[in-house]
Design an enzyme around this catalytic site. Structure first.
Site, PDB file in Angstrom:
ATOM      1  N   LYS A 191       0.764  -1.174  -0.106  1.00 43.54           N
ATOM      2  CA  LYS A 191      -0.106  -0.068   0.059  1.00 43.54           C
ATOM      3  C   LYS A 191       0.822   1.386  -0.174  1.00 43.54           C
ATOM      4  CE  LYS A 191      -3.716  -2.338   0.212  1.00 43.54           C
ATOM      5  NZ  LYS A 191      -3.254  -3.781  -0.011  1.00 43.54           N
TER       6      LYS A 191
HETATM    7  C1  PLP Z   1      -9.488  -2.471  -2.072  1.00 41.53           C
HETATM    8  C2  PLP Z   1      -8.988  -3.190  -0.956  1.00 41.53           C
HETATM    9  N1  PLP Z   1      -9.970  -3.235   0.199  1.00 41.53           N
HETATM   10  C3  PLP Z   1      -9.280  -3.639   1.403  1.00 41.53           C
HETATM   11  C4  PLP Z   1      -8.140  -4.378   1.676  1.00 41.53           C
HETATM   12  C5  PLP Z   1      -7.735  -5.028   2.830  1.00 41.53           C
HETATM   13  O1  PLP Z   1      -6.644  -4.446   3.392  1.00 41.53           O
HETATM   14  P1  PLP Z   1      -5.705  -5.448   4.143  1.00 41.53           P
HETATM   15  O2  PLP Z   1      -4.927  -6.358   3.358  1.00 41.53           O
HETATM   16  O3  PLP Z   1      -5.022  -4.605   4.967  1.00 41.53           O
HETATM   17  O4  PLP Z   1      -6.586  -6.501   5.038  1.00 41.53           O
HETATM   18  C6  PLP Z   1      -7.465  -4.388   0.432  1.00 41.53           C
HETATM   19  C7  PLP Z   1      -5.970  -5.175   0.400  1.00 41.53           C
HETATM   20  O5  PLP Z   1      -5.395  -5.512  -0.628  1.00 41.53           O
HETATM   21  C8  PLP Z   1      -7.811  -3.897  -0.642  1.00 41.53           C
HETATM   22  O6  PLP Z   1      -7.054  -3.687  -2.034  1.00 41.53           O
END
Ligand code: PLP
Length: 407
Positions: A191
């Site tokens: 990210k």
């Molecule tokens: C669009 C989107 N929403 C939610 C998430 C979830 O984040 P995490 O991996 O921190 O749980 C991601 C992670 O890749 C994502 O790309």
């Protein structure tokens, strides 16, 4: 010698002694927990204060992941059986999983050539049971928030923005995540700002904040390091999603670096788009707000599926290993999510699909459910734009792409 295309992971390329110092500080103070310890904890709180200022919101809550932020938001918003939640066909499995975890029913909305929620289809997908709209600012780029917010307001439906992939991006000068009732972010490794894992919720609504707080912790609040019972109106069930201080240490440094990280990606992305503009047979992704695109990905469309398959192969062979045809982009594409396609249940009771309250919400999720999106995914290519490219690397990648898409 051929330039190397660096790995993605935008925030990772900016980790230096600042993050090291913060982590060492946590370890040396042995204060690993956000609410109390041998010394006064400070990093998760610092992150939340920085987030309030950066996004210009009244409340920010750090949690353990973006997925955790989504499920916490669902609890705060009171989503449950009988509710339909509209999500785009291009998202991440976590977005749709949070809906199912709440025992609600996901409703898929087409994306358009911006590869974000298509407002025209959103209008068609609203029913009497629609309780929430979740625009996902996918692959760095803002949704058409003017139209989405207007549709939501017209129907009186709250909006939860998923900004996991576009942290630091804007729409018409306003930070993404601040349009809806709530916005969520991720600090996972890939990210724009990272702590390896981590998430964040932002809102201007006091009641939603306290509901989220109670849900992410143990159904209680903390005052002067003492647990306090919440008011009945904000009482929820605990999910155990607190952010640890080690994570807060890294994230609190990274959020300060975020504008610089995003600026770098934006500049690379704009220079590459400018060079690719007008390439025969190649159409760049439409941007709802070119100024607000956070820049971590380049997406372009070719004339048909066969050309996209061929071009991706050529790009990979030439050294752009991370290029992918969207149709093959794993759990970002609705029809690639096995649990969704097969309507996997949460328990042997068959919920959420079998619940009486959801009896009128019968949808299918296999390929074909969003035909306009399927057609776009088949002929489009995504390339991550790393966060510390040189112009030499950018120029080289542009030449590779131009060659790969030649007729
Ligand atoms: C669009 C989107 N929403 C939610 C998430 C979830 O984040 P995490 O991996 O921190 O749980 C991601 C992670 O890749 C994502 O790309």
């Amino acid at each position: 010698m051929q330039p190397q295309w660096p790995c993605e992971f935008p925030g990772v390329h900016w980790i230096d002694e600042e993050e090291e110092q913060a982590v060492l500080d946590v370890l040396r103070s042995r204060t690993l927990f956000r609410h109390y310890g041998p010394a006064k904890p400070k990093y998760v709180e610092t992150l939340e204060a920085a987030a309030r200022e950066f996004y210009g919101v009244r409340y920010a809550l750090a949690v353990n992941s973006g997925t955790g932020a989504l499920t916490t938001a669902m609890a705060a918003l009171g989503i449950g059986p009988g509710d339909e939640v509209i999500v785009p066909s291009f998202m991440w499995v976590a977005t749709v999983a949070a809906v199912v975890q709440a025992n609600a029913i996901p409703v898929l909305c087409e994306v358009d050539e911006s590869f974000t929620m298509a407002p025209a289809d959103l209008e068609k997908k609203i029913t009497r049971r629609t309780r929430l709209i979740v625009p996902v600012h996918m692959a760095g780029s803002p949704c058409d928030m003017d139209r989405i917010m207007a549709i939501a307001a017209q129907h009186g439906i709250p909006v939860l923005e998923d900004v996991a992939q576009a942290n630091g991006g804007c729409y018409r000068g306003r930070k993404l995540g601040t349009f809806g009732a709530m916005g969520i972010f991720s600090f996972q490794l890939n990210k724009n700002a990272t702590a390896g894992e981590g998430g964040l919720l932002v809102t201007n609504d006091e009641r939603l904040y306290w509901r989220a707080f109670s849900a992410h912790d143990m159904s209680l609040f903390w005052r002067d390091a003492q647990p306090v019972d919440p008011e009945p109106d904000v009482l929820t069930w605990p999910q155990g999603r607190r952010m640890p201080e080690l994570c807060g240490a890294v994230a609190s440094v990274q959020i300060r670096k975020l504008p610089q990280i995003v600026q770098h990606m934006q500049q690379s992305n704009r220079r590459m788009r400018a060079q690719l503009e007008g390439t025969p047979g190649l159409q760049l992704r439409r941007l709802n707000d070119p100024e607000g695109d956070a820049g971590p990905f380049l997406i372009f469309l070719l004339e048909n599926e066969a050309k996209a398959i061929h071009a991706v192969r050529q790009m990979k062979e030439a050294g752009l290993q991370s290029a992918v045809r969207l149709a093959d982009y794993g759990l970002h594409i609705y029809s690639n999510i096995p649990a969704l396609v097969s309507k996997t249940t949460l328990s042997s009771a068959g919920n959420p699909w079998s619940l009486e309250q959801n009896a009128q919400s019968v949808y299918r999720y296999a390929k074909g459910a969003c035909p306009a999106s399927d057609a776009l995914f088949a002929r489009s290519i995504l390339l991550p734009v790393p966060s510390r490219l040189t112009e030499e690397q950018e120029n080289w990648a542009v030449q590779v792409i131009k060659k790969a898409v030649q007729p």
